[in-house]
Scaffold this motif. Structure first.
Motif: not given
Length: 340
Positions: A104-106, A238-243
């Protein structure tokens, strides 16, 4: 009888041939990906990844993308990753800030991110921080690649705001740091998901929604809006792709290499695709007669001033959780060149 036996033998051989053919062409490894909404600029790096990984591995590694929350609700993707319901997913930090506080810093407002290249750079720097890796490891997850988004702006209906003060009392869809900023100006932020936003605006539950341009188009807020804050630029999500880490570690070396080596090209493809969003965005605003609101330099300076206490509070909140908040914020500022 001999004829029957010959026929049976021939049939058996044919069936076996089909089995072996199927085995030959079937993927050795299949990964399922949970995303929400429809295919759009926000998911193009995953589409690229799926296509290129299949090509590089001769079809041995299949990445199957499930849209429309077919595998999981958007707010539950990180949970699904944690217990292996699927191997890959997009997540948004502000959908479950308590589960991934470091990310959440981003999402803090007015970080000074100038473009998507800078968003990629700062995101990847943060992903490599030990505290972020430890944070996501609690969910058996690790970041594969970012989904960089430009600064969010609001589309709304009703009387158009002429200054940030006009947001006072207005119910708005705003997540994360943007939501905190809107609270600071007297608005009433809600955390409606992307898929629910059109209905919320149409019904009057919220008057305005903050999205990046592609999402305003994809989730049709442009169809119920009459104004847009062209230069507010308060922040992004911030919405990364995670695995799933276990699934990643279980990949044979050649498949893992193919996956890792495809990521940079997937991000480049995403950036190129996103640039084309604006080819549709500006004409769409004009066609719908959506008024573009330009806030004054003084108004924007006042908004930035309201962001500073939000940053300070975020650091305090992280410290209370045993997370090096100031260190993460300093990393962001250093990466963006805000401290020079």
């Amino acid at each position: 009888m001999l004829t029957v036996r010959k026929f049976a033998t021939a049939a058996s051989v044919a069936v076996l041939g089909m089995v072996f053919a199927t085995e030959t062409f079937a993927a050795d490894v299949t990964w399922n990906v949970s995303v929400w909404g429809k295919r759009r600029a926000f998911t193009e790096h995953i589409e690229y990844l799926a296509e290129k990984v299949a090509e590089k591995t001769g079809g041995k590694f299949e990445v199957k993308i499930a849209y429309g929350e077919a595998l999981s609700k958007s707010r539950e993707n990180l949970d699904g990753i944690s217990f292996g319901a699927f191997e890959m997913a997009q997540i948004c930090a502000s959908y479950h800030a308590d589960k991934n506080p470091t990310l959440t810093v981003l999402e803090l407002p007015f970080l000074g991110v100038k473009d998507l290249d800078a968003e990629v750079k700062v995101s990847e720097a943060v992903y490599q921080h030990p505290a972020v890796k430890k944070d996501l490891a609690r969910w058996n997850a690790q970041v594969l690649m970012p989904s960089p988004m430009p600064q969010y702006n609001f589309i709304g209906n009703g009387d158009a705001p002429t200054s940030p003060k006009d947001f006072e009392g207005m119910r708005v869809r705003a997540l994360g740091g943007i939501g905190n900023l809107m609270s600071a100006v007297g608005a009433v932020p809600t955390t409606v998901t992307a898929s629910e936003t059109y209905q919320a605006m149409e019904s009057g539950t919220v008057r305005a929604a903050s999205f990046a341009p592609h999402a305003h188009l994809a989730f049709k807020t442009v169809e119920v809006g009459t104004w847009w804050t062209a230069n507010m630029n308060p922040g992004t999500v911030q919405c990364p792709v995670v695995v799933n880490t276990d699934a990643y570690n279980a990949l044979p070396d050649d498949l893992r290499t193919a996956l890792d080596e495809t990521v940079p090209g997937a991000v480049d493809h995403y950036l190129a695709t996103y640039a084309k969003v604006y080819d549709r965005w500006w004409p769409d605003l004009e066609k719908r007669n959506i008024k573009q609101i330009e806030f004054s330099a003084e108004d924007l300076a006042a908004l930035r001033a309201k962001a500073a206490p939000i940053h300070e509070q975020w650091v305090k909140d992280m410290d209370a959780k045993g997370i090096p908040g100031q260190e993460l914020l300093d990393l962001v500022n250093t990466t963006l060149g805000n401290d020079g």
